[in-house]
Design an enzyme around this catalytic site. Sequence first.
Site, short mmCIF file in Angstrom:
data_model
loop_
_atom_site.label_atom_id
_atom_site.label_comp_id
_atom_site.label_asym_id
_atom_site.label_seq_id
_atom_site.Cartn_x
_atom_site.Cartn_y
_atom_site.Cartn_z
N LYS A 66 0.82 -1.22 0.00
CA LYS A 66 0.00 0.00 0.00
C LYS A 66 0.85 1.26 0.00
CE LYS A 66 -4.34 -1.90 1.62
NZ LYS A 66 -5.36 -2.00 2.67
N ARG B 262 -3.38 -9.94 5.37
CA ARG B 262 -3.83 -9.99 3.96
C ARG B 262 -2.68 -9.49 3.09
NH1 ARG B 262 -5.95 -6.65 0.12
NH2 ARG B 262 -7.55 -7.54 -1.22
C1 PT1 Z 1 -7.90 -4.40 3.58
C2 PT1 Z 1 -8.18 -4.44 2.17
C3 PT1 Z 1 -9.24 -5.29 1.74
N1 PT1 Z 1 -7.50 -3.70 1.25
C4 PT1 Z 1 -9.62 -5.96 3.95
N2 PT1 Z 1 -9.93 -6.05 2.65
C5 PT1 Z 1 -7.84 -3.76 -0.04
N3 PT1 Z 1 -10.32 -6.71 4.85
C6 PT1 Z 1 -8.88 -4.60 -0.46
C7 PT1 Z 1 -3.07 2.29 -1.03
O1 PT1 Z 1 -3.09 3.22 -0.22
O2 PT1 Z 1 -6.95 -3.65 4.07
N4 PT1 Z 1 -8.63 -5.16 4.42
N5 PT1 Z 1 -9.55 -5.35 0.42
C8 PT1 Z 1 -7.09 -2.92 -1.04
N6 PT1 Z 1 -7.30 -1.53 -0.79
C9 PT1 Z 1 -6.28 -0.57 -0.91
C10 PT1 Z 1 -6.35 0.59 -0.15
C11 PT1 Z 1 -5.19 -0.79 -1.73
C12 PT1 Z 1 -5.32 1.52 -0.18
C13 PT1 Z 1 -4.16 0.14 -1.80
C14 PT1 Z 1 -4.20 1.30 -1.01
O3 PT1 Z 1 -2.13 2.08 -1.81
#
Ligand code: PT1
Length: 259
Positions: free
Chosen positions: A204, A238
Amino acid sequence: MGILNITPDSFSDGGRFARRDLALSHAEAMVHAGATLIDVGGESTRPGARAVSPVEELERVAPIVEAISRELDVVISVDTSTPAVIRETARLGAGLINDVRSLRRDGALDAAVATGLPVCLMHMRGEPTDMQNDPHYDDLVGEVSAFLQARMDQCVAAGIPADKIILDPGYGFAKTLEHNLSLFKHMEALHALGRPLLVGVSRKSMIGKVLGKPVDQRLYGALALAGMAMIKGARILRVHDVAETVDVVRMIAAVESAK
Ligand code: PT1
């Protein structure tokens, strides 16, 4: 928990079966590397991602859930907020509903209750399209904690037993870099909610911002956070890089189980 994104068409040019086989072999590799859950997602929820119709989401996810359920011995988590996807993937063998919107979409809570499956509830404000618009908290940990408690109460009232609920601070969702770092540092405060924590920080932007590195160079940063999350008592990580993360987890477990 290994991440399996079933996203649009970059690698699906060979057709639906090619996409299914690629997804299945990726899932298989993650299980071989030590993943005990595979999180299948057909809607990107990273900041600014575009919405996907329920039909399109179901068409992406259902064949993959069906194939993994048939071929692999692993718990399938489905990363979805969509009632039809919740119901249909449960029928096809999903074992966990992972909803970044915490079952707040119309019909999602009823759908989840009907499946009888465990759920992961995550903290977010707004929608992925607007959640990074200047998020503000007066009391970050208190507000995240109160949100998760309220969602948990709603779910229990609707018929999901408390012992089938996993909670997630929602790193990267409606949070600045400072929010993400502070919420990570104070993760232990969320143990007061009494449920296992899932942490998703793999690749992230919070890592990218601290290290000044693009998404393909965030592995060591992610492993540092994975180790810290373990030590802080997180129960599910995850991640994209399963083999590397499993080494971190096993090494920490070895030390923690020593005399
Ligand atoms: C998470 C999650 C998810 N993240 C759960 N499910 C994502 N339970 C998808 C960035 O800032 O943390 N928990 N499902 C993916 N979401 C992101 C959010 C991906 C922020 C990248 C960023 O780069």
